[in-house]
Scaffold this motif. Sequence first.
Motif, PDB file in Angstrom:
ATOM      1  N   ASP A  41       0.530  -1.403   0.443  1.00  0.00           N
ATOM      2  CA  ASP A  41       0.331   0.091  -0.098  1.00  0.00           C
ATOM      3  C   ASP A  41       0.753   1.181  -0.345  1.00  0.00           C
ATOM      4  O   ASP A  41       1.497   1.740   0.785  1.00  0.00           O
ATOM      5  CB  ASP A  41      -0.886   0.108   1.647  1.00  0.00           C
ATOM      6  CG  ASP A  41      -1.494   1.022   1.291  1.00  0.00           C
ATOM      7  OD1 ASP A  41      -3.016   1.452   0.306  1.00  0.00           O
ATOM      8  OD2 ASP A  41      -1.457   1.416   2.914  1.00  0.00           O
ATOM      9  N   LEU A  42       0.963   1.794  -1.389  1.00  0.00           N
ATOM     10  CA  LEU A  42       1.755   3.154  -1.484  1.00  0.00           C
ATOM     11  C   LEU A  42       1.043   4.190  -1.458  1.00  0.00           C
ATOM     12  O   LEU A  42       0.759   4.601  -2.573  1.00  0.00           O
ATOM     13  CB  LEU A  42       3.054   2.703  -2.131  1.00  0.00           C
ATOM     14  CG  LEU A  42       4.074   0.907  -1.928  1.00  0.00           C
ATOM     15  CD1 LEU A  42       5.074   0.455  -3.029  1.00  0.00           C
ATOM     16  CD2 LEU A  42       4.341   1.467  -1.249  1.00  0.00           C
ATOM     17  N   GLU A  43       1.945   4.925  -1.655  1.00  0.00           N
ATOM     18  CA  GLU A  43       2.000   6.612  -1.912  1.00  0.00           C
ATOM     19  C   GLU A  43       2.583   7.472  -3.277  1.00  0.00           C
ATOM     20  O   GLU A  43       3.509   7.365  -3.282  1.00  0.00           O
ATOM     21  CB  GLU A  43       1.826   7.665  -0.675  1.00  0.00           C
ATOM     22  CG  GLU A  43       1.544   7.299   0.687  1.00  0.00           C
ATOM     23  CD  GLU A  43       2.624   6.845   1.300  1.00  0.00           C
ATOM     24  OE1 GLU A  43       1.799   5.730   1.749  1.00  0.00           O
ATOM     25  OE2 GLU A  43       3.682   6.621   0.810  1.00  0.00           O
ATOM     26  N   LEU A  44       1.316   6.527  -4.310  1.00  0.00           N
ATOM     27  CA  LEU A  44       1.776   6.371  -5.855  1.00  0.00           C
ATOM     28  C   LEU A  44       1.686   7.645  -6.469  1.00  0.00           C
ATOM     29  O   LEU A  44       1.752   8.089  -7.876  1.00  0.00           O
ATOM     30  CB  LEU A  44       1.406   5.373  -6.381  1.00  0.00           C
ATOM     31  CG  LEU A  44       2.638   3.680  -5.776  1.00  0.00           C
ATOM     32  CD1 LEU A  44       1.683   2.972  -7.275  1.00  0.00           C
ATOM     33  CD2 LEU A  44       3.797   4.086  -5.419  1.00  0.00           C
ATOM     34  N   GLU A  78       5.638 -12.338  -4.987  1.00  0.00           N
ATOM     35  CA  GLU A  78       3.965 -11.918  -6.065  1.00  0.00           C
ATOM     36  C   GLU A  78       4.409 -10.353  -5.284  1.00  0.00           C
ATOM     37  O   GLU A  78       4.293 -10.899  -4.353  1.00  0.00           O
ATOM     38  CB  GLU A  78       3.699 -12.327  -6.438  1.00  0.00           C
ATOM     39  CG  GLU A  78       3.518 -13.908  -7.616  1.00  0.00           C
ATOM     40  CD  GLU A  78       2.084 -14.432  -7.956  1.00  0.00           C
ATOM     41  OE1 GLU A  78       1.188 -13.616  -7.702  1.00  0.00           O
ATOM     42  OE2 GLU A  78       2.539 -15.410  -8.587  1.00  0.00           O
ATOM     43  N   LEU A  79       4.599  -9.346  -6.518  1.00  0.00           N
ATOM     44  CA  LEU A  79       3.721  -7.834  -5.040  1.00  0.00           C
ATOM     45  C   LEU A  79       2.745  -7.749  -5.650  1.00  0.00           C
ATOM     46  O   LEU A  79       2.773  -7.558  -7.178  1.00  0.00           O
ATOM     47  CB  LEU A  79       5.771  -7.326  -6.216  1.00  0.00           C
ATOM     48  CG  LEU A  79       5.121  -5.534  -5.352  1.00  0.00           C
ATOM     49  CD1 LEU A  79       5.899  -7.057  -3.965  1.00  0.00           C
ATOM     50  CD2 LEU A  79       6.860  -4.699  -5.831  1.00  0.00           C
ATOM     51  N   ASN A  80       2.224  -7.091  -5.073  1.00  0.00           N
ATOM     52  CA  ASN A  80       0.832  -6.647  -5.531  1.00  0.00           C
ATOM     53  C   ASN A  80       0.196  -5.532  -5.016  1.00  0.00           C
ATOM     54  O   ASN A  80       0.706  -5.407  -4.016  1.00  0.00           O
ATOM     55  CB  ASN A  80      -0.520  -7.533  -4.701  1.00  0.00           C
ATOM     56  CG  ASN A  80      -1.603  -7.223  -5.067  1.00  0.00           C
ATOM     57  OD1 ASN A  80      -1.869  -6.194  -5.636  1.00  0.00           O
ATOM     58  ND2 ASN A  80      -2.748  -7.538  -4.698  1.00  0.00           N
ATOM     59  N   VAL A  81       0.833  -4.260  -5.630  1.00  0.00           N
ATOM     60  CA  VAL A  81       1.329  -2.731  -5.203  1.00  0.00           C
ATOM     61  C   VAL A  81      -0.174  -2.245  -6.051  1.00  0.00           C
ATOM     62  O   VAL A  81      -0.951  -2.069  -6.658  1.00  0.00           O
ATOM     63  CB  VAL A  81       2.126  -2.533  -5.984  1.00  0.00           C
ATOM     64  CG1 VAL A  81       2.163  -0.602  -5.702  1.00  0.00           C
ATOM     65  CG2 VAL A  81       2.892  -3.091  -5.502  1.00  0.00           C
ATOM     66  N   LYS A  82      -1.009  -1.303  -4.738  1.00  0.00           N
ATOM     67  CA  LYS A  82      -1.999  -0.354  -4.957  1.00  0.00           C
ATOM     68  C   LYS A  82      -1.257   0.491  -4.289  1.00  0.00           C
ATOM     69  O   LYS A  82      -0.906   0.884  -3.670  1.00  0.00           O
ATOM     70  CB  LYS A  82      -3.104  -0.734  -3.686  1.00  0.00           C
ATOM     71  CG  LYS A  82      -3.618  -1.951  -4.361  1.00  0.00           C
ATOM     72  CD  LYS A  82      -5.102  -3.191  -4.108  1.00  0.00           C
ATOM     73  CE  LYS A  82      -6.152  -4.118  -4.099  1.00  0.00           C
ATOM     74  NZ  LYS A  82      -6.978  -3.676  -4.435  1.00  0.00           N
ATOM     75  N   ASP A  83      -2.023   1.822  -5.158  1.00  0.00           N
ATOM     76  CA  ASP A  83      -2.022   3.448  -4.856  1.00  0.00           C
ATOM     77  C   ASP A  83      -2.555   3.928  -3.663  1.00  0.00           C
ATOM     78  O   ASP A  83      -3.677   3.196  -4.142  1.00  0.00           O
ATOM     79  CB  ASP A  83      -2.066   3.820  -6.455  1.00  0.00           C
ATOM     80  CG  ASP A  83      -2.216   5.654  -5.482  1.00  0.00           C
ATOM     81  OD1 ASP A  83      -1.709   6.304  -4.592  1.00  0.00           O
ATOM     82  OD2 ASP A  83      -1.774   6.604  -6.786  1.00  0.00           O
ATOM     83  N   ASN A  84      -2.014   4.468  -2.662  1.00  0.00           N
ATOM     84  CA  ASN A  84      -3.610   5.112  -2.086  1.00  0.00           C
ATOM     85  C   ASN A  84      -3.667   6.760  -1.220  1.00  0.00           C
ATOM     86  O   ASN A  84      -4.471   7.032  -1.033  1.00  0.00           O
ATOM     87  CB  ASN A  84      -3.351   4.310   0.082  1.00  0.00           C
ATOM     88  CG  ASN A  84      -1.391   4.999   0.137  1.00  0.00           C
ATOM     89  OD1 ASN A  84      -1.066   5.999  -0.937  1.00  0.00           O
ATOM     90  ND2 ASN A  84      -0.327   4.455   1.154  1.00  0.00           N
TER      91      ASN A  84
END
Length: 393
Positions: A41-44, A78-84
Amino acid sequence: MSPIRSARIAALASAMLATTLTGCGIGGEPQDTSPIVIAADLELSGASAPIGKVYQRALELKVDQMNASGALGGRKIELNVKDNRSDAAESLRNINDFSGDSRVSAVIMGGCNECAVGAARTINDKRIPTIALASAGAVTEPVDQRRYVFKLAPNAVDSAAALTAELTRRQIRKVAVLHSADGYGQEGLAALRREFGKTTLRLVAAESVRTTDTEVSAQIGDLIEKKPQALILWTPPEQATLAATTARQAKFGGSLFFDASAAGDLFLGPSARSTEQATLIFTQTMVIDDVIATTPAKAARRQWFQDYTARWGGYNGFSSFAADAVQLIADAEQRAGGKSGEVDRDALREVLETSQLDGLSGPIRMTPDNHSGLMPQALTTLVARGGRWRLAG
């Protein structure tokens, strides 16, 4: 039996044996080839996008390195990235989504203090192990309400102690502080007051700024009006460099000190002139190219520095925390065991809680009473010299 037929039978037997060995581990158990799914969960986008993208790059590089190394046997990450979107409400939605995915072993959260603190209760209720890269102490405290939450970032108390020691060594007495108005900034100011109280240092003024502020001249003007010998900047990197430039333009001739939260890129760019000779408390990995690699851990940090720089064209000090989070989760997943293809989050949490790692960021130790793993010894004193950070001394 003809020699040709014998050769064919021998070849078939060898092939069957090879297949059997490939598909089995020790004791004849099938080799686990299930993926280790790590969610992020990242600030993209939004106000904190620069640091969020640093974390994303670091995660991608570390995952690629571990998958290529074969260290996980037949398993891959496996990397599952979402923009917060730098928003605590969106971050909470992401955490809910991740916790509902049975394939996800653990979550890595970015540097947003409000996001990590705001999601702590949900993380605990959903029982999903999470490593946050945020700095605020409230991310992992109180521990009995944060059993599934861990933290990898410099601690305010450790940064304040290191700053106080350096100020004392340089015989500085009068200090002013510009700090972020969020929880970490308030925590930092309180820690500095406590540390100063043990010495002859005197806090002559303190001003706060919101993390989204792009103008700090009023606060800087009020601070330097008190004629401090040193100015501590306890804010995110962009604000710290803005404040340093503003202070120099206002003819402040004293010393500049940066808390670990103000660290960022290795090279200082347009702010180099204003930050020349400024002091930063941060991890040694930021300047590992200045350090002789006398141990395997230092050699690994140097290699990480070089690999990150080669792929992304520059280096950011916070990247190592994201990489260490991946390593901790992967190691814990391997140690937690469990049936092939099944995720046991409770077992993973228990392993994380006693993890020890001589990481890329420095020594990391988790305990049941302390979920903030970065040890005080990881922090060192850096100085801005010639447009980049260097090891002091």
